[in-house]
Write a protein that holds these residues in place. Structure first.
Motif, short mmCIF file in Angstrom:
data_model
loop_
_atom_site.label_atom_id
_atom_site.label_comp_id
_atom_site.label_asym_id
_atom_site.label_seq_id
_atom_site.Cartn_x
_atom_site.Cartn_y
_atom_site.Cartn_z
N UNK A 134 0.79 -1.08 0.09
CA UNK A 134 -0.04 -0.19 0.08
C UNK A 134 0.90 1.14 -0.08
N UNK A 135 2.08 1.22 0.52
CA UNK A 135 2.81 2.32 0.62
C UNK A 135 3.43 2.58 -0.56
N UNK A 136 3.84 1.45 -1.39
CA UNK A 136 4.69 1.67 -2.47
C UNK A 136 3.55 2.12 -3.91
N UNK A 137 2.08 1.83 -3.61
CA UNK A 137 0.94 2.41 -4.34
C UNK A 137 0.77 3.72 -3.91
N UNK A 138 1.32 4.27 -3.06
CA UNK A 138 0.75 5.55 -2.59
C UNK A 138 -0.77 5.77 -2.07
N UNK A 139 -1.01 4.66 -1.51
CA UNK A 139 -2.56 4.46 -0.97
C UNK A 139 -2.54 4.71 0.51
N UNK A 140 -1.22 4.63 1.13
CA UNK A 140 -0.90 5.03 2.36
C UNK A 140 0.04 6.06 2.22
N UNK A 141 -0.21 7.48 2.97
CA UNK A 141 0.95 8.58 3.14
C UNK A 141 0.95 8.72 4.53
N UNK A 142 1.93 9.12 4.89
CA UNK A 142 2.05 9.65 6.34
C UNK A 142 2.35 8.46 7.28
#
Length: 570
Positions: free
Chosen positions: A255-263
């Motif tokens: 999810x972080x790699x897909x930018x679906x999670x930020x911060x």
């Protein structure tokens, strides 16, 4: 109603007509009406009909025979009721707009139908009546108001294709949901479950492992990640014999790699996911964590502190009844674990983490756990007295010591003696109702930590919804891609229902109430332009009707009104 040949004597001879007779319920008397004019017998003879009376008498007899067949037709095996309760979920599906991405994925293969259209039909069918794929094609999709039919072969090929691409479809759904509704990933809830298959032999994917239902069948595992509002944002499927602990790291990393999670986010999971590798991964990624830990498994010093009757803060309800009590401490703890570097070499990783640890005592939980301990202890005692075989003890075996003894009574030999472990029973009773929460969030208040952790019931509810409301189990599909496609449809169905629950219904209703509306809101056609509403009044329907000014509760719905309901953006 019956047809008859009417013969009238006129100036030119016999005049033939076909009439039908019927009973008029208004005038309460028999009546007749004209059906067809045949003409004069002499004219009919000139046209080549040798005996017009006999010829048309036979025609009337055939018409009456056909009429009897029509009147004797059996009811269809498909109900005349049409499903309409899916419309809130369909509105959400339109708003998150995954069609263009699904069409793009499907463009690499030559399908003779719309893959997105088939997926949409599968999702709505799963929500209103979750049955097998064959029954979905033959019985459910034809009852979805306004949907085009899909063959069983088309549904299977669609399921297989989506299963092959399931990780991409989950990514698409999460990204589009986030763009439309702004998902809250300040806290993320994660848990795993498994699904069994009624097959004898394992294969590369369906493997035997620890089953939530204590079954011996091959299983697959499912890891599910929810956002702060408990809306699904990630799913991962894995073989049943693999550990669930790495799945949390894999889903969050993806999810972080897909930018679906930020911060920064806080990962919340139960004791089954509490391991040094997951803690290290969270800290290395700049995230926090909140796990539970069994008080029974604590070291001697920490266990003594946890059970010590000092330092407690009580939380009571409005009637003064104890809800739970808690105490906390902050300290630095050292963890270590082994990680694989090149497939064969294992490297030991040691790190320190400053944590807040909260011990809670819940009297309701204590009562429940004490009852379970007493039940298992009684079973263990009965099995010891009856000299039962070891595999007959089941879970109660943890309260029994099995000692090998010889004929001389010494602890050697081939015979096995079972003795009740009373010390273990008493130790577990002392820990009943206690739980420890371990978190990196040092500034978070114990009450907020307790509340945050106990929101995990939502993810348990999600698994329960999949297994009951959506009939995700048992699974009778064979190929790996078809099985993955099946669970993808279940996952997306839960996503749509959760978005309806939180974004349309403002979290005013539980999942059971939402599904009750989806299942039971049905209509039946009364004539060419109107339908009868066959559903009972429902609080969910009342809420949607009032909030969006829709004629949901009308007894008679015109086609134009149904169109308004279906096209409304909720």
């Amino acid at each position: 109603m019956a047809y008859y040949l009417r013969k009238s004597s006129r100036s030119r001879g016999i005049y033939l007509q076909i009439y039908n007779s019927f009973f008029d319920p208004v005038k309460k008397s028999p009546r007749s009406s004209h059906v067809e004019t045949l003409g004069y017998v002499c004219d009919l003879v000139d046209k080549g009909i040798d005996d017009p009376v006999s010829f048309y008498a036979r025609k009337v007899a055939d018409m009456n025979a056909d009429n009897r067949k029509t009147e004797e037709k059996q009811i269809s095996d498909i109900s005349a009721l049409l499903y309409l309760g899916w419309f809130p979920c369909d509105s959400i599906l339109r708003r998150i707009d995954i069609q263009k991405d699904i069409d793009l994925l499907a463009s690499r293969r030559r399908f003779d139908y719309s893959v997105y259209g088939c997926l949409r039909a599968l999702l709505m069918a799963r929500l209103v009546e979750p049955v097998s794929k064959k029954k979905t094609a033959e019985r459910v999709v034809p009852r979805l108001f306004g949907f085009q039919p899909f063959s069983y072969h088309q549904i299977l090929s669609c399921i297989e294709f989506l299963g092959h691409e399931y990780e991409k479809v989950v990514e698409i759904a999460t990204r589009q949901s986030n763009e439309t509704y702004i998902l809250d990933t300040e806290k993320m809830y994660f848990d795993c479950t498994n699904y069994y298959f009624e097959i004898d032999r394992e294969d590369d994917w369906r493997r035997k492992g620890p089953s939530k239902e204590n079954r011996k069948d091959p299983i697959i595992g499912m890891g599910l990640l929810l956002d702060s509002n408990c809306i699904p944002i990630g799913m991962r499927l894995y073989p049943g014999n693999q550990s669930e602990k790495p799945v949390l790291r894999e889903i969050v990393r993806a999810l972080k790699e897909q930018d679906n999670i930020t911060g920064r986010t806080v990962r919340v999971a139960d004791k089954g996911l509490n391991c040094p590798a997951n803690i290290h991964d969270a800290l290395s990624s700049g995230d926090g964590y909140l796990f539970s830990k069994s008080v029974k498994m604590l070291s001697g010093k920490e266990k003594t502190w946890a059970l010590l009757d000092q330092g407690w803060t009580e939380v009571r309800d409005e009637k003064g009844k104890l809800v739970y009590r808690c105490k906390s401490a902050v300290d630095t703890f050292v963890y270590s674990y082994f990680e694989n570097t090149d497939g064969e070499t294992r490297k030991k990783v040691t790190f320190a983490a400053k944590e807040k640890r909260i011990v809670t005592y819940n009297p309701k939980l204590a009562k429940k756990q004490l009852a379970e301990i007493e039940k298992m202890a009684s079973k263990a005692a009965m099995c010891c007295l009856s000299k039962a075989k070891k595999d007959e003890y089941g879970e109660s075996a943890k309260y029994v010591d099995f000692v090998s003894i010889g004929k001389d009574g010494k602890e050697t030999g081939e015979n096995v003696k079972a003795e009740l472990n009373r010390e273990k029973i008493e130790s577990d009773k002392r820990c009943a109702g206690y739980n420890m929460l371990v978190t990196s969030e040092l500034e978070m208040e114990p009450s907020e930590i307790y509340k945050t952790y106990h929101n995990l019931w939502r993810i348990e509810e999600t698994f329960r919804t999949m297994k009951s409301q959506l009939n995700a189990r048992p699974v009778f599909l064979k190929s790996e891609d078809c099985i993955k496609g099946h669970f993808l449809v279940c996952y997306l169905s839960v996503l749509l229902e959760r978005l309806v629950q939180f974004k349309v219904l403002d979290n005013q209703f539980g999942s059971e109430e939402v599904y009750d509306f989806i299942h039971n809101y049905q209509i039946i056609q009364r004539d060419e332009i109107s339908y009868t509403n066959c559903s009972a009044k429902n609080k969910v329907g009342d809420y949607i009707a009032a909030k969006y000014m829709l004629p949901i509760n009308n007894f008679v719905l015109k086609k134009k009104q149904i169109k308004t309901i279906l096209e409304k953006n909720l």
